[in-house]
Enzyme design. Structure first.
Site, PDB file in Angstrom:
ATOM      1  N   HIS A   1     -55.500 -27.122  15.507  1.00  0.00           N
ATOM      2  CA  HIS A   1     -54.248 -27.073  16.269  1.00  0.00           C
ATOM      3  C   HIS A   1     -54.344 -27.941  17.526  1.00  0.00           C
ATOM      4  O   HIS A   1     -53.461 -28.761  17.800  1.00  0.00           O
ATOM      5  CB  HIS A   1     -53.960 -25.608  16.624  1.00  0.00           C
ATOM      6  CG  HIS A   1     -52.846 -25.386  17.604  1.00  0.00           C
ATOM      7  ND1 HIS A   1     -51.592 -24.964  17.224  1.00  0.00           N
ATOM      8  CD2 HIS A   1     -52.799 -25.505  18.962  1.00  0.00           C
ATOM      9  CE1 HIS A   1     -50.817 -24.839  18.298  1.00  0.00           C
ATOM     10  NE2 HIS A   1     -51.527 -25.157  19.374  1.00  0.00           N
ATOM     11  N   GLU A   2     -55.422 -27.772  18.292  1.00  0.00           N
ATOM     12  CA  GLU A   2     -55.565 -28.540  19.540  1.00  0.00           C
ATOM     13  C   GLU A   2     -55.630 -30.043  19.256  1.00  0.00           C
ATOM     14  O   GLU A   2     -55.063 -30.839  19.993  1.00  0.00           O
ATOM     15  CB  GLU A   2     -56.809 -28.095  20.320  1.00  0.00           C
ATOM     16  CG  GLU A   2     -56.794 -26.643  20.787  1.00  0.00           C
ATOM     17  CD  GLU A   2     -55.520 -26.229  21.508  1.00  0.00           C
ATOM     18  OE1 GLU A   2     -54.874 -27.093  22.154  1.00  0.00           O
ATOM     19  OE2 GLU A   2     -55.150 -25.053  21.416  1.00  0.00           O
TER      20      GLU A   2
ATOM     21  N   HIS B   1     -52.303 -31.537  19.093  1.00  0.00           N
ATOM     22  CA  HIS B   1     -51.776 -31.963  20.398  1.00  0.00           C
ATOM     23  C   HIS B   1     -52.386 -33.300  20.811  1.00  0.00           C
ATOM     24  O   HIS B   1     -51.699 -34.189  21.285  1.00  0.00           O
ATOM     25  CB  HIS B   1     -52.095 -30.918  21.474  1.00  0.00           C
ATOM     26  CG  HIS B   1     -51.349 -29.637  21.333  1.00  0.00           C
ATOM     27  ND1 HIS B   1     -50.001 -29.578  21.072  1.00  0.00           N
ATOM     28  CD2 HIS B   1     -51.763 -28.342  21.428  1.00  0.00           C
ATOM     29  CE1 HIS B   1     -49.619 -28.307  21.021  1.00  0.00           C
ATOM     30  NE2 HIS B   1     -50.670 -27.537  21.218  1.00  0.00           N
TER      31      HIS B   1
ATOM     32  N   HIS C   1     -45.650 -28.260  20.205  1.00  0.00           N
ATOM     33  CA  HIS C   1     -45.508 -27.017  19.444  1.00  0.00           C
ATOM     34  C   HIS C   1     -44.265 -27.088  18.554  1.00  0.00           C
ATOM     35  O   HIS C   1     -43.223 -27.559  18.989  1.00  0.00           O
ATOM     36  CB  HIS C   1     -45.398 -25.817  20.396  1.00  0.00           C
ATOM     37  CG  HIS C   1     -46.707 -25.467  21.017  1.00  0.00           C
ATOM     38  ND1 HIS C   1     -46.865 -25.228  22.358  1.00  0.00           N
ATOM     39  CD2 HIS C   1     -47.940 -25.322  20.468  1.00  0.00           C
ATOM     40  CE1 HIS C   1     -48.138 -24.944  22.604  1.00  0.00           C
ATOM     41  NE2 HIS C   1     -48.811 -25.005  21.479  1.00  0.00           N
TER      42      HIS C   1
ATOM     43  N   TYR D   1     -46.134 -21.317  17.140  1.00  0.00           N
ATOM     44  CA  TYR D   1     -46.620 -20.062  17.731  1.00  0.00           C
ATOM     45  C   TYR D   1     -46.662 -18.978  16.649  1.00  0.00           C
ATOM     46  O   TYR D   1     -45.787 -18.944  15.774  1.00  0.00           O
ATOM     47  CB  TYR D   1     -45.631 -19.539  18.777  1.00  0.00           C
ATOM     48  CG  TYR D   1     -45.701 -20.105  20.175  1.00  0.00           C
ATOM     49  CD1 TYR D   1     -46.606 -21.085  20.553  1.00  0.00           C
ATOM     50  CD2 TYR D   1     -44.825 -19.612  21.148  1.00  0.00           C
ATOM     51  CE1 TYR D   1     -46.617 -21.566  21.851  1.00  0.00           C
ATOM     52  CE2 TYR D   1     -44.839 -20.090  22.444  1.00  0.00           C
ATOM     53  CZ  TYR D   1     -45.732 -21.073  22.794  1.00  0.00           C
ATOM     54  OH  TYR D   1     -45.736 -21.526  24.080  1.00  0.00           O
TER      55      TYR D   1
HETATM   56 ZN   LIG Z   1     -50.846 -25.443  21.288  1.00  0.00          ZN
END
Ligand SMILES: [Zn+2]
Length: 263
Positions: A161-162, A165, A171, A218
């Protein structure tokens, strides 16, 4: 629990102005963690001092514009840049525990996308994986050294996930069309953490269609005060917030993002 590692909260929420590529200046609420400004739980905006200095410049520039003075653009670091040749040079802090979380996450990205991670030699722009509080990353390529922070609870999935980014993804639920697809229950959010849902912090480019299966979404209980749902799909009983791997939609989004990749 690993799912919560991205949703760390600070004690004091502050406002800064940042310039977001393609979307102009926006106020952003953040908390300070380890001297850095963090938004939406895991977005690293940079050292607090730098973020505040940039914010002051933007405010002063705005004041000068209103007063009728000629103004010049301020050199604000934009939040989103792509990596040239889809290549991300990286280093690993020697004190990062359990480094296979990171190497497994990179292997997953190599398997699913054309993004390449290479050990840094002399590149100016690179990412360092390091230990810290929670999990976080800045969005897209910054100038110079940037970080993916992996706290003790961050899993391989969190790291995937990171890295999302790091390569430039926001998100999923910060898309402009998100209110068509998810319902936010602010009454279930930890007091003071509502800003993580109310701001739409992205550059306005929605890639593909809304993807409940995205690893960038999320989970249902993000920033929950008691475990009850804070964000729920409007359609069906779909799961959201998986941290297992890139979805088909994520893979497509990265392809789109890098289709016209600037050098
Ligand atoms: Zn995040």
């Amino acid at each position: 629990m690993a799912d919560n590692a991205e949703f760390v909260s600070g004690t004091q929420v502050k406002t800064a102005f940042v310039k977001i590529h393609g979307a102009g200046v926006r106020p952003v609420l953040y908390v300070e963690i380890d001297g850095r400004a963090r938004a939406e739980g895991c977005l690293d905006l940079g050292p607090t001092q730098e973020v505040e200095a940039t914010s002051r410049q933007i405010r002063e520039n705005a004041a000068a514009t209103v007063a009728g003075f000629q103004t010049f653009g301020v050199g604000i670091k934009e939040l989103r840049f792509r990596w040239p040749d889809k290549t991300v040079p990286y280093t690993i802090a020697p004190n990062l525990p359990n480094q296979n979380r990171m190497t497994d996450a990179i292997a997953h990205w190599h398997e699913k996308t054309k993004i390449k991670f290479v050990q840094r030699t002399d590149q100016d722009d690179f990412v360092t994986f390091r230990p810290g509080s929670g999990c976080s990353s800045s969005v897209g390529r910054q100038e110079g050294q940037q970080f993916v922070t992996l706290g003790p609870d961050c899993t391989t999935g969190n790291c995937i996930h990171e890295i999302g980014h790091t390569v430039g993804l926001w998100h999923e639920q910060s898309r402009r069309d998100r209110d068509l697809f998810v319902r936010v229950h602010l009454e279930n959010v930890m007091p003071g953490m509502e800003h993580n849902f109310t701001q739409h912090l992205n550059d306005g480019i929605d890639l593909g269609t809304y993807d409940y299966a995205s690893i960038m979404h999320y989970p249902k209980n993000a920033f929950s005060k008691d475990g009850s749902a804070t964000i729920e799909p409007v359609f069906g009983q779909t799961e959201i917030g998986q941290r297992l791997g890139l979805s088909a939609g994520d893979i497509k989004a990265v392809e789109e993002l890098y289709k016209a990749a600037a050098t």
